[in-house]
Design a protein around this motif. Structure first.
Motif, PDB file in Angstrom:
ATOM      1  N   UNK A  47      17.042  48.158  70.024  1.00 55.59           N
ATOM      2  CA  UNK A  47      17.056  46.703  69.865  1.00 55.59           C
ATOM      3  C   UNK A  47      16.892  46.364  68.389  1.00 55.59           C
ATOM      4  N   UNK A  48      17.816  45.587  67.834  1.00 55.11           N
ATOM      5  CA  UNK A  48      17.751  45.234  66.416  1.00 55.11           C
ATOM      6  C   UNK A  48      18.420  43.883  66.199  1.00 55.11           C
ATOM      7  N   UNK A  49      18.091  43.262  65.073  1.00 57.42           N
ATOM      8  CA  UNK A  49      18.825  42.084  64.616  1.00 57.42           C
ATOM      9  C   UNK A  49      19.025  42.211  63.113  1.00 57.42           C
ATOM     10  N   UNK A  50      20.051  41.558  62.631  1.00 58.83           N
ATOM     11  CA  UNK A  50      20.361  41.530  61.204  1.00 58.83           C
ATOM     12  C   UNK A  50      20.342  40.090  60.724  1.00 58.83           C
ATOM     13  N   UNK A  51      19.673  39.840  59.602  1.00 62.99           N
ATOM     14  CA  UNK A  51      19.671  38.501  59.006  1.00 62.99           C
ATOM     15  C   UNK A  51      20.319  38.573  57.630  1.00 62.99           C
ATOM     16  N   UNK A  52      21.130  37.581  57.336  1.00 68.42           N
ATOM     17  CA  UNK A  52      21.838  37.489  56.062  1.00 68.42           C
ATOM     18  C   UNK A  52      21.638  36.085  55.495  1.00 68.42           C
ATOM     19  N   UNK A 189      12.005  34.619  53.419  1.00 64.43           N
ATOM     20  CA  UNK A 189      11.149  33.946  52.449  1.00 64.43           C
ATOM     21  C   UNK A 189       9.907  34.745  52.105  1.00 64.43           C
ATOM     22  N   UNK A 190       9.432  35.541  53.053  1.00 62.78           N
ATOM     23  CA  UNK A 190       8.203  36.300  52.817  1.00 62.78           C
ATOM     24  C   UNK A 190       8.153  37.487  53.770  1.00 62.78           C
ATOM     25  N   UNK A 191       7.703  38.620  53.236  1.00 66.38           N
ATOM     26  CA  UNK A 191       7.526  39.810  54.063  1.00 66.38           C
ATOM     27  C   UNK A 191       6.050  40.083  54.280  1.00 66.38           C
ATOM     28  N   UNK A 192       5.703  40.473  55.501  1.00 66.26           N
ATOM     29  CA  UNK A 192       4.347  40.894  55.854  1.00 66.26           C
ATOM     30  C   UNK A 192       4.479  42.195  56.630  1.00 66.26           C
ATOM     31  N   UNK A 193       3.399  42.929  56.842  1.00 60.88           N
ATOM     32  CA  UNK A 193       3.505  44.147  57.642  1.00 60.88           C
ATOM     33  C   UNK A 193       4.126  43.872  59.007  1.00 60.88           C
ATOM     34  N   UNK A 196       8.703  39.292  59.116  1.00 57.36           N
ATOM     35  CA  UNK A 196       9.383  38.597  58.030  1.00 57.36           C
ATOM     36  C   UNK A 196       9.481  37.121  58.381  1.00 57.36           C
ATOM     37  N   UNK A 197       9.043  36.279  57.455  1.00 57.41           N
ATOM     38  CA  UNK A 197       9.202  34.836  57.637  1.00 57.41           C
ATOM     39  C   UNK A 197      10.519  34.432  57.002  1.00 57.41           C
ATOM     40  N   UNK A 198      11.380  33.824  57.793  1.00 60.96           N
ATOM     41  CA  UNK A 198      12.701  33.424  57.317  1.00 60.96           C
ATOM     42  C   UNK A 198      12.823  31.907  57.324  1.00 60.96           C
ATOM     43  N   UNK A 199      13.945  31.436  56.820  1.00 61.20           N
ATOM     44  CA  UNK A 199      14.214  30.000  56.805  1.00 61.20           C
ATOM     45  C   UNK A 199      14.381  29.424  58.193  1.00 61.20           C
TER      46      UNK A 199
END
Length: 432
Positions: A47-52, A189-193, A196-199
């Protein structure tokens, strides 16, 4: 400045993310490396997703010359001297395996895949060619020295790699992307362990792959010291001859040649980003001399991340970053490097061993001469008392008159004349 690839294909569109989601693997970056990771993971049932952040393949992948080859300049003599036969052989094996993966996958795709021989030529120094051929013989690869080439100038010969390939990179990317779990216009916008926080929402994932060309996280891995960027330029020429293969000068400021759909793709004019170089002007002057009847139908430029030792960084982002992976520094060879990335990282995120980790691991030694060059460039740029400046780390930007942009000689960020961000590692939308 659209490439011949972007002129001849319509890429599929994907929605933006609008909610919080969970997945096993998050892939950040929708170039070819990210797409191939998503494709192979999906094929493996992961299971995966890709964000661009924008559109898939909208930058480097859409501006490549799309040579699928394990011949990356005269690299194998250097690899033998730097790493020894074991790792040099693994590098060759990984890229040959990538070529074979393309050969198999492209059989069922409409992507203009063509088998072609590849050549690295020298204008005057035949000794370099002989050393490379000797290195390849030691590694057991069937390269050969050839004396005569179908190029419009004399050479000292070339090293030939048989049965390499070329294709239409965006036709290929469109074909493998159409059924993948992709979110476009979704900026991290920000990475955490393991998050990932995205728009468009927060993505929680057991593993995160950063395939954003230049890595977006500064506080781990030291990539701002380990990488610099290089620009290269291409003209598509109608009415020029078919050279019958893929050709590259052993000198990094030399010319490259390949054909597509009756046109000659002439590359060159390259330089470190933020420095002066020949650009399209150099290519235009050469084309007028060598192919006076030819007509320019397209022009474009690409930007590539370069490493300290000539080998990409593919693997765990840094020793202290569990579950975080990176793929960068493809050295202008993004086609086979992208496939090698997908083969290696698909194994790593599933906790499987992969032999190529021994050569591509990002935590290898940084004690290379290029480190001093990168450091000096950064110091000089930081001390330059001019504006505008790059928001990434404050380096002074240099104006690029051929592309009407402001470019950073430290790490390669680029901005339009209106201040809009064109290339990373900067993430802010405006120069300072």
């Amino acid at each position: 400045m659209d490439s011949i690839w972007t002129q001849t294909v319509k890429m599929p569109a994907f929605p933006a993310l609008h909610t919080d989601v969970k997945t096993d693997v998050l892939i950040i970056g929708g170039g070819l490396a990210g797409l191939l990771c998503a494709y192979r993971l999906t094929q493996a049932g992961v299971d995966c997703i890709l964000v661009e952040a924008e559109r898939i393949c909208g930058k480097t992948t859409g501006n490549t010359t799309a040579k699928i080859t394990s011949q990356h300049g005269l690299i194998y003599d250097k690899l033998l001297r730097t790493f020894g036969a074991g790792k040099a052989g693994l590098y060759l094996q990984a890229n040959q395996a990538a070529l074979e993966e393309y050969r198999t996958l492209c059989q069922g795709l409409d992507c203009d895949f063509e088998e072609k021989d590849a050549f690295v030529y020298a204008r005057t120094d035949r000794k370099k060619l002989e050393q490379e051929a000797a290195a390849l013989e030691r590694l057991g690869f069937g390269a050969e020295l050839v004396p005569d080439l179908p190029l419009p100038f004399p050479t000292a010969g070339a090293v030939k790699f048989p049965r390499q390939a070329q294709f239409h990179p965006l036709k290929f990317a469109a074909a493998i992307a159409k059924d993948l779990p992709i979110f476009e216009h979704t900026k991290v916008l920000e990475l955490a362990p393991r998050a990932a926080r995205t728009s468009g929402g927060t993505v929680q994932a057991e593993a995160i792959i950063i395939a954003t060309h230049f890595p977006l996280l500064n506080k781990h891995g030291g990539y701002f010291l380990k990488l610099y960027q290089h620009r290269s330029y291409v003209l598509a020429l109608e009415g020029a001859p078919d050279v019958g293969g893929m050709f590259l000068d052993e000198n990094e400021t030399g010319l490259s040649f390949r054909n597509y759909a009756g046109q000659l793709l002439l590359g060159g004019g390259s330089h470190r980003t933020g420095k002066q170089g020949g650009g399209w002007r150099e290519l235009e002057q050469f084309a007028r001399r060598a192919y006076p009847e030819a007509r320019i139908t397209a022009r474009w430029a690409a930007q590539d991340c370069m490493t300290l030792d000539g080998v990409p960084y593919i693997g765990q982002y840094s020793k202290g970053a569990a579950g975080l992976y990176v793929a960068t520094g493809f050295q202008k060879w993004g086609m086979t490097s992208s496939m090698a990335t997908a083969m290696l990282l698909t194994d790593l995120v599933q906790d499987r061993d992969n032999p190529y980790m021994a050569v591509f691991g990002p935590s290898r030694s940084v004690l290379r001469p290029q480190l001093a060059v990168n450091g000096l460039e950064s110091v000089l740029s930081l001390l330059t008392p001019t504006t505008p400046r790059c928001p990434h780390m404050g380096c002074a930007l240099k104006y690029n008159p051929q592309e009407h942009s402001w470019d950073c000689p430290c790490h390669g960020s680029r901005f339009g004349e209106n201040g809009k961000l064109l290339d990373n590692p900067a993430t802010d939308g405006k120069r300072l």
